[in-house]
Design a protein around this motif. Sequence first.
Motif, short mmCIF file in Angstrom:
data_model
loop_
_atom_site.label_atom_id
_atom_site.label_comp_id
_atom_site.label_asym_id
_atom_site.label_seq_id
_atom_site.Cartn_x
_atom_site.Cartn_y
_atom_site.Cartn_z
N LYS A 1 -90.19 1.96 25.39
CA LYS A 1 -91.00 1.81 26.61
C LYS A 1 -91.90 0.58 26.44
O LYS A 1 -92.73 0.55 25.54
CB LYS A 1 -91.81 3.08 26.86
CG LYS A 1 -90.89 4.28 27.15
CD LYS A 1 -91.60 5.43 27.83
CE LYS A 1 -92.39 6.25 26.84
NZ LYS A 1 -92.75 7.57 27.40
N PRO A 2 -91.71 -0.44 27.30
CA PRO A 2 -92.45 -1.68 27.12
C PRO A 2 -93.82 -1.69 27.82
O PRO A 2 -93.97 -1.12 28.90
CB PRO A 2 -91.53 -2.73 27.77
CG PRO A 2 -90.81 -1.98 28.84
CD PRO A 2 -90.72 -0.54 28.39
N ILE A 3 -94.77 -2.41 27.18
CA ILE A 3 -96.09 -2.62 27.80
C ILE A 3 -96.45 -4.09 27.64
O ILE A 3 -96.31 -4.64 26.55
CB ILE A 3 -97.17 -1.76 27.12
CG1 ILE A 3 -96.81 -0.28 27.22
CG2 ILE A 3 -98.54 -1.99 27.76
CD1 ILE A 3 -97.47 0.58 26.18
N ALA A 4 -96.89 -4.71 28.72
CA ALA A 4 -97.26 -6.12 28.69
C ALA A 4 -98.75 -6.28 29.01
O ALA A 4 -99.38 -5.38 29.53
CB ALA A 4 -96.42 -6.90 29.67
N GLU A 5 -99.27 -7.47 28.70
CA GLU A 5 -100.69 -7.85 28.87
C GLU A 5 -101.49 -7.34 27.68
O GLU A 5 -101.66 -6.13 27.48
CB GLU A 5 -101.31 -7.32 30.17
CG GLU A 5 -100.68 -7.90 31.43
CD GLU A 5 -100.83 -9.41 31.52
OE1 GLU A 5 -101.96 -9.91 31.59
OE2 GLU A 5 -99.79 -10.11 31.52
N VAL B 1 -104.14 -4.54 27.96
CA VAL B 1 -103.51 -3.25 28.32
C VAL B 1 -102.87 -2.66 27.07
O VAL B 1 -102.96 -1.46 26.82
CB VAL B 1 -102.47 -3.44 29.46
CG1 VAL B 1 -101.73 -2.14 29.76
CG2 VAL B 1 -103.13 -3.96 30.72
#
Lengths: 221, 225
Positions: B65-69, B72
């Motif tokens: 599961k990807p998260i960017a920034e 964040v």
Amino acid sequence: MEDKVKVILLGSGFSMFGMRAMIALEDKGIKYEYMEQDLTNKSPLLLEMNPIHKKIPVLIHHGRPICESLIIVEYIDTVWKSNAPLLPSDPYQRAQARFWADFIDQKVYHASRRIWTTDGDKKEVAKKEFFESLKQLEEVLGDKPYFGGDTFGFVDVALIPFYCWFYTYETFGGFKVEAECPKLISWAKRCMQKESVSKTLVDEKEVYESVLDYKKKFVLS
Amino acid sequence: MASNQEEVKLLGATGSPFVCRVQIALKLKGVEYKFIEENLRNKSELLLKYNPVHKKVPVFVHNEKPIAESLVILEYIEETWKGNPILPTDPYQRALARFWSKFIDDKVVTAAWKSVFTADEKEREKNIQESFEALQFLENELKDKKFFGGEEFGFVDITAVFIAFWIPMIQEIAGLQLFTAEKFPKLYKWSQEFLNHPVVKECLPPRDPVFAFFKGLYQSLTASK
């Protein structure tokens, strides 16, 4: 006076950022005092409470200021935890909510502002970026009633104030948001059925009139 | 919570201050991960798949599961791996930490960058002024604390790694005196404390190649004037 009123919101006119804070407070049924600020003649209170940016909204709780609309909304959500949670409890879902709220600030806000502050090619570029970002958000919404899923959430709060500005963008831009993003308009109308939203959002024609006034006053091309 | 290398991935680029932030947080919390070096001039399928919206690094991937920034990602890491917290527990203090981190991104990073990497001289001057103002606010906020986070470094310190490591580099390249011990004594002292912290030290990129990269960027910008 401030000891008796524990929650104060400094806001101004038609700011979508101020509206975010207000919707969060209203949604949770928090009692607060709203103090309208004149941004052309900033009050000592505003300058004391937000000396860094001198902007609204500012939430004052127990005499202490919190600035930046999304930070305020998250603060409200944390402190008044039991009433109507805005952020999901799952960390990954929370990350997604924060990401999309940040996307709205980075992409939707700046492009939308250029629609009524620029002309010619710059305006066309702004329109294109505006729609690209709205369509992206429509994809994220999918078939859910709200960005938050079954319930109104953080991203819904972040985006819905822009709805009362759509008429302004449409008039300056010569388009209809509904033609390009019908799902988003359905979502917005659904949100407007919530008292916290309908009570907070300003009449779209009033927003437009205020923008015309602003442009005249500050002689924007 | 144990993690094997397959579960946690970080897509990054050596030399990115935003990627460095994530690495510091992961190191502090003892999270093992696989680092995937991205070539930003030739973006991989993987990067475009995990961050189709911005196509940037860092991208943090946990169990696919990807998260960017970066900010964040820091919040997610904080909520998922509870050891060595980087945010205070009090909601007001948390709001302040978020405020200052956003301030660094909105006011310091952009202005400092544009003080160096802008062709137009007037723009550069304007950004130099803005950088000074922004750094002064941080100097005032630090007061006599060892770190922005107090006795231990936290969210704001991690966000500010750009100031500690990258500003001295880019200002040297441009011959500027943006961030000095004379102008900002408290912030300077903080930067030395922070850069020498055993956790942070291990996460900083090698100076020479990063310096060379930015120097090349600066030269091509000023040459094309």
